[in-house]
Design a protein around this motif. Structure first.
Motif, PDB file in Angstrom:
ATOM      1  N   SER A 527       0.801  -1.229   0.000  1.00 61.82           N
ATOM      2  CA  SER A 527       0.000   0.000   0.000  1.00 61.82           C
ATOM      3  C   SER A 527       0.830   1.273   0.000  1.00 61.82           C
ATOM      4  O   SER A 527       0.291   2.355  -0.275  1.00 61.82           O
ATOM      5  CB  SER A 527      -0.926   0.009   1.226  1.00 61.82           C
ATOM      6  N   THR A 528       2.110   1.212   0.323  1.00 57.64           N
ATOM      7  CA  THR A 528       2.954   2.420   0.365  1.00 57.64           C
ATOM      8  C   THR A 528       4.283   2.158  -0.325  1.00 57.64           C
ATOM      9  O   THR A 528       4.709   1.002  -0.491  1.00 57.64           O
ATOM     10  CB  THR A 528       3.225   2.857   1.821  1.00 57.64           C
ATOM     11  N   THR A 529       4.962   3.247  -0.706  1.00 58.72           N
ATOM     12  CA  THR A 529       6.274   3.113  -1.346  1.00 58.72           C
ATOM     13  C   THR A 529       7.315   2.604  -0.364  1.00 58.72           C
ATOM     14  O   THR A 529       8.305   1.967  -0.770  1.00 58.72           O
ATOM     15  CB  THR A 529       6.729   4.477  -1.903  1.00 58.72           C
ATOM     16  N   TYR A 530       7.118   2.853   0.932  1.00 60.56           N
ATOM     17  CA  TYR A 530       8.054   2.336   1.925  1.00 60.56           C
ATOM     18  C   TYR A 530       7.961   0.802   2.007  1.00 60.56           C
ATOM     19  O   TYR A 530       8.984   0.114   2.126  1.00 60.56           O
ATOM     20  CB  TYR A 530       7.756   2.960   3.301  1.00 60.56           C
ATOM     21  N   GLU A 531       6.718   0.271   1.967  1.00 63.22           N
ATOM     22  CA  GLU A 531       6.554  -1.185   1.980  1.00 63.22           C
ATOM     23  C   GLU A 531       7.165  -1.805   0.730  1.00 63.22           C
ATOM     24  O   GLU A 531       7.795  -2.883   0.790  1.00 63.22           O
ATOM     25  CB  GLU A 531       5.063  -1.546   2.073  1.00 63.22           C
ATOM     26  N   LEU A 532       7.002  -1.108  -0.415  1.00 65.81           N
ATOM     27  CA  LEU A 532       7.584  -1.620  -1.659  1.00 65.81           C
ATOM     28  C   LEU A 532       9.107  -1.632  -1.565  1.00 65.81           C
ATOM     29  O   LEU A 532       9.763  -2.608  -1.978  1.00 65.81           O
ATOM     30  CB  LEU A 532       7.163  -0.738  -2.846  1.00 65.81           C
ATOM     31  N   ALA A 533       9.683  -0.569  -1.020  1.00 65.95           N
ATOM     32  CA  ALA A 533      11.135  -0.474  -0.920  1.00 65.95           C
ATOM     33  C   ALA A 533      11.698  -1.585  -0.038  1.00 65.95           C
ATOM     34  O   ALA A 533      12.730  -2.201  -0.366  1.00 65.95           O
ATOM     35  CB  ALA A 533      11.530   0.897  -0.365  1.00 65.95           C
ATOM     36  N   GLU A 534      11.007  -1.858   1.069  1.00 65.00           N
ATOM     37  CA  GLU A 534      11.463  -2.917   1.965  1.00 65.00           C
ATOM     38  C   GLU A 534      11.340  -4.289   1.306  1.00 65.00           C
ATOM     39  O   GLU A 534      12.248  -5.128   1.408  1.00 65.00           O
ATOM     40  CB  GLU A 534      10.650  -2.871   3.260  1.00 65.00           C
ATOM     41  N   ALA A 535      10.196  -4.514   0.626  1.00 63.60           N
ATOM     42  CA  ALA A 535       9.969  -5.826  -0.004  1.00 63.60           C
ATOM     43  C   ALA A 535      10.934  -6.074  -1.151  1.00 63.60           C
ATOM     44  O   ALA A 535      11.371  -7.209  -1.372  1.00 63.60           O
ATOM     45  CB  ALA A 535       8.520  -5.921  -0.496  1.00 63.60           C
TER      46      ALA A 535
END
Length: 558
Positions: A527-535
């Motif tokens: 749902s967020t760019t931070y979650e994408l960056a971590e994944a």
């Protein structure tokens, strides 16, 4: 001779049938000048003896003649006196035909498996067949000439269908036990003469005890046959009897073969697999194959779709007034609703830890206690759980109770992703296309290019993604022939072509193609760019830049 003046044919023949004399009437009638010393069978085309040879039927050039045969006194010669009357010949033919019909009728009656019993209007037996001996043990000759009343007095008959037919002047049927204890069906039918009066009664006697035995044997054989068929189909793995199941791969045949073998045990089943692989379909199949389908329902609850504060009341129910807003009548939970049936806990990995404790206790003790209740209630429920998460890893991280994991993991069944079952991709596509064609009353077809794309695509959403994509294309595409160009935008690259690597390109182009596809999948899951960056193991600014490059954003999520 005086015989020359007789107005009917007359001739004399020797014992060896040689004609020694004939009168003029005979000679003129046959138009044969030299008939003397000819043999009878050389004169007549047909020469048939009737009534033991006393009556002769001869024919010559479409002329029929009837002769009476007698021997001359004190001589071996034979005299034939006849007539060329066509009327008499016709009567002879009718007599012969009647004799033939009567013989066929007698043979039919005699060879009938059912007993046939014929009486006249006075109730006197005039004919019966051998089958009655099998039914009564009494020779058929005994009945001839006997009145029905006498047979009833002897105890051979209990009720007379003959009397009822005579009284009602119509067909009558009745069931009775004869003196041998056999249950028989008697059907009497009246035979009327030209004046409309009953001339005779024909009674058909059928042994119902034999039919009952045969029916029972047939029912037993059919039940056995059905069980054999079911077992054969299970062993062959060709027909699993479940809706929405298309099985082509060996791995899925093993999955459903395992499900068949454990369908009628009460051990808990844990179905593992990615989202959209068909875990709920497999759970339904296990229930449908089990005996519990006749005693209880299949109750499904998605543990990840219900807020944690409501999940407990949904699973275990509550008593009246247990909490603010509770129904004044209370409510049964899913366990009570699934009593004697199956409870399917979908996404069981999403259960909060505090509910995991209560679930474990319920599984161990086979009893449930409502919220606000004081007395537990025994339940007989089989549990099928499913998850797309790694429960072992969750146990190590402290997110899932180890004792509950082992309680659920009695019979684990793993469903592979669709990308590992390529043999089933196109059959599934055709199945869902046919389903949606019928639902929306259209006639769409898959082009060969689209089929090739379906086959090579990785299907991260598995069967659910395939089914949803086909439904979407059926609804938004005007043409009947579905092409690659009709694919939604997220399945195409920036040039509007379907995403696939089946031609030469630079490594940079291939990397960008793969990068774009990975980001498309990621924005659906996070749902967020931070979650994408971590994944994706990169920085948040890099994610923002890449999303802008490929024109992707979270608003594109379905």
């Amino acid at each position: 001779m005086e015989a020359d003046k007789l107005p009917f044919p007359f001739f004399i023949a020797s014992p060896d049938d040689c004609i020694s004399y004939c009168n003029e009437f005979f000679r003129h009638s046959l138009s044969i000048a030299e008939i003397d010393h000819m043999y009878i069978r050389d004169v007549f085309e047909s020469w048939v003896e009737l009534r033991g040879g006393q009556l002769i039927h001869g024919s010559y050039q479409n002329k029929d003649c009837i002769f009476i045969k007698s021997r001359l006194p004190d001589s071996e010669e034979i005299v034939y006196i006849g007539t060329f009357s066509s009327e008499l010949t016709s009567l002879i033919e009718e007599l012969r035909e009647a004799k033939r019909v009567n013989w066929e009728l007698d043979a039919t009656i005699e060879n009938s498996y059912d007993g046939i019993y014929i009486t006249n209007k006075e109730g006197i037996t005039i004919k019966t067949n051998s089958a009655i001996e099998r039914l009564t043990g009494i020779p058929k000759e005994y009945y001839i000439g006997k009145k029905v009343d006498a047979l009833m007095k002897r105890g051979i008959l209990k009720n007379s269908v003959t009397h009822q037919v005579l009284e009602k002047k119509r067909s009558v049927s009745l069931v009775q036990q004869n003196f041998l204890g056999k249950e028989v069906l008697l059907t009497g039918n009246p035979v009327f003469n030209e004046e409309g009066e009953i001339q005779s009664i024909v009674t058909n006697i059928r042994d119902l005890s034999e039919l009952n035995d045969l029916q029972s044997a047939l029912l037993e054989a059919n039940q056995l046959n059905n069980s054999y068929k079911k077992e054969i189909e299970r062993l062959k793995g060709r027909s699993y009897g479940a809706k929405d199941v298309v099985i082509r791969s060996k791995v899925m045949k093993r999955v459903y073969d395992t499900a068949s073998r454990i369908s009628n045990v009460d051990a808990t089943v844990l179905i593992l697999g990615e989202t959209g692989t068909g875990k709920d379909v497999l759970a339904r199949y296990i229930y449908d194959q089990s005996d519990r389908i006749r005693s209880g329902d299949l109750i499904k609850i998605n543990c990840g779709a219900i807020p944690p504060d409501l999940l407990e009341s949904e699973l275990f129910g509550y008593e009246a007034g247990a909490f603010t807003g509770a129904s004044t009548k209370g409510k049964a939970g899913m366990f009570e609703m699934a009593d004697k049936g199956v409870l399917f806990l979908d996404e069981v990995g999403e259960l909060p830890l505090q509910l995991q404790v209560k679930l474990l206790r319920t599984l161990q003790e086979q009893e449930v206690q409502r919220i606000g209740g004081t007395r537990p209630k025994k339940v007989n429920v089989r549990i099928i759980a499913a998850t797309n998460r790694n429960l072992k890893e969750m146990v190590l991280n402290g997110d899932f109770r180890e004792d509950l994991f082992y309680r659920l993991n009695v019979i684990p069944i793993s469903i592979p992703p669709l990308s590992d079952r390529k043999d089933e991709i196109l059959p599934l596509a055709e199945y869902y296309l046919e389903l949606k064609n019928s639902q929306y009353r259209v006639h769409k077809k898959l082009s060969s290019g689209l089929k090739e794309f379906f086959y090579h695509y990785t299907w991260p959403g598995n069967i659910r993604e395939l089914a949803n994509l086909i439904e979407r294309m059926v609804l938004i595409t005007d043409e009947d022939n579905l092409l690659l160009s009709h694919l939604p935008a997220e399945y195409k690259n920036k040039n509007g072509e379907a995403i696939e690597v089946n031609e030469m390109m630079t490594l940079k182009q291939a990397a960008e193609l793969a990068e774009e596809k990975v980001l498309q999948l990621a924005v659906k899951k996070y749902s967020t760019t931070y979650e994408l960056a971590e994944a994706l193991d990169t920085s948040q600014p890099t994610i923002v830049r890449k999303l802008k490059k490929y024109n992707l954003n979270f608003m594109n999520k379905e």
